[in-house]
Write an enzyme that holds these catalytic residues in place. Structure first.
Site, PDB file in Angstrom:
ATOM      1  N   LYS A  31       0.851  -1.198   0.000  1.00 22.79           N
ATOM      2  CA  LYS A  31       0.000   0.000   0.000  1.00 22.79           C
ATOM      3  C   LYS A  31       0.878   1.236   0.000  1.00 22.79           C
ATOM      4  O   LYS A  31       2.039   1.223   0.423  1.00 22.79           O
ATOM      5  CB  LYS A  31      -0.936   0.000   1.208  1.00 22.79           C
ATOM      6  CG  LYS A  31      -0.263   0.034   2.580  1.00 22.79           C
ATOM      7  CD  LYS A  31       0.130   1.424   3.070  1.00 22.79           C
ATOM      8  CE  LYS A  31       0.774   1.400   4.441  1.00 22.79           C
ATOM      9  NZ  LYS A  31       1.328   2.737   4.833  1.00 22.79           N
TER      10      LYS A  31
ATOM     11  N   ASP B 140      -2.807  -1.873  10.043  1.00 19.09           N
ATOM     12  CA  ASP B 140      -2.976  -1.843   8.588  1.00 19.09           C
ATOM     13  C   ASP B 140      -3.531  -3.144   8.022  1.00 19.09           C
ATOM     14  O   ASP B 140      -3.850  -3.214   6.828  1.00 19.09           O
ATOM     15  CB  ASP B 140      -1.638  -1.543   7.897  1.00 19.09           C
ATOM     16  CG  ASP B 140      -1.191  -0.100   8.087  1.00 19.09           C
ATOM     17  OD1 ASP B 140      -2.037   0.747   8.446  1.00 19.09           O
ATOM     18  OD2 ASP B 140       0.006   0.176   7.877  1.00 19.09           O
TER      19      ASP B 140
END
Length: 297
Positions: free
Chosen positions: A11, A142
């Site tokens: 990401k 996350d």
């Protein structure tokens, strides 16, 4: 037993604001995260030993409970009570200490793979999406995003997620300098900076809603980048902009930097310049949630 392979996508943070600090010491954030095509490859199979056996293509990666993928398998098997162990192999491509969520992506991939394998064996899905997300949050902030992927606004400590329109097509050049960043130290640096009310995420959300790559590039912003001002990061951002990037930003707490390019030709030219001077380089593209969910083999 049958095995499943999952792409564990990295990401980047298109925006990152730090909005406060809870009583338990955790900071609250407001950020837009984007999945990208750079990924680890995670292969998982069940075994009858009841043990978790982890291997990795990179020799420095821990293979015990310190590893988020190991922890994910442990939590999944404990919560479901299924009488299996797991064999896990991680083929690493996402750089370490980069702010790109490599460990979180691996953990999410293990959870998805185990859920798929156990569905095929047991005839039903052991955990629904909400349960997977809750389990992911126990592993790391996350991990829930890496379970869902795509383009999302993430608030709280990262667990409050709002899906956004997919990022406009572009080419991303990531440069990882030979320096790591301690996330706790990065937060400490941010805590010493006055909060002047500057917020990047609200502008980034509007830019994404307008479906404008130019606006997205213009609205990039990261509180960690502002606070740390790492010389290596500053040099990479300047080089990428000189070589055709619409804009460039450090992702997460660093130290990787990504530049946004309109086409692959200009990104390749910048890659040549960056690789000769500044560290590892990777070309990547934005990945939608739908594309990521289909990448189970």
């Amino acid at each position: 037993m049958q095995s499943v392979e999952v792409n564990a996508y990295a990401k980047i943070n298109l925006s990152l604001d730090i909005t406060g600090r809870r009583e338990d010491g955790y900071h609250t954030v407001d950020m837009v995260m984007q999945s990208i095509s750079l990924c680890d490859r995670v292969r998982v199979s069940l075994n009858d030993s009841g043990q978790i056996r982890l291997s990795c293509s990179k020799s420095h990666i821990p293979l015990d409970g310190r590893n988020t993928a190991f922890k994910a398998a442990q939590y999944f098997l404990d919560v479901t009570g299924l009488p299996f162990g797991a064999d896990i192999h991680i083929e690493k491509h996402i750089p370490d200490q980069a702010g790109m969520g490599g460990g979180s992506a691996d953990a999410a991939a293990v959870l998805r793979a185990l859920n798929r394998l156990c569905t095929e064996i047991c005839g039903e899905e052991p955990l629904n999406t909400a349960e997977l997300l809750y389990l992911g949050m126990r592993i790391g902030a996350d991990v829930p995003f890496c379970i869902l992927n795509g383009t999302r606004r993430c608030e709280g400590v990262g667990e409050i997620m709002t899906p956004l329109a997919p990022m406009e097509p572009c080419v991303l050049l990531i440069v990882k300098p030979n320096v790591g960043v301690s996330t706790p130290e990065a937060y400490r640096q941010c805590d010493t900076m006055p909060d002047l009310g500057m917020r990047y995420t609200r502008n980034m959300v509007r830019a994404i809603e307008r479906r404008s790559l130019e606006d997205i590039a213009l609205c990039l912003g990261n509180r960690f980048d502002d606070a740390l001002q790492l010389p290596q990061v500053l040099a990479i951002k300047a080089l990428l902009r000189r070589n055709g990037a619409m804009n460039a930003l450090m992702t997460g707490s660093g130290s990787a930097v990504f530049g946004i390019f309109q086409n692959e030709e200009s990104a390749l030219q910048a890659q040549t310049a960056a690789a000769a001077q500044l560290g590892e380089t990777f070309l990547a593209y934005p990945i939608s949630a739908e594309e990521a969910q289909n990448m189970v083999f």
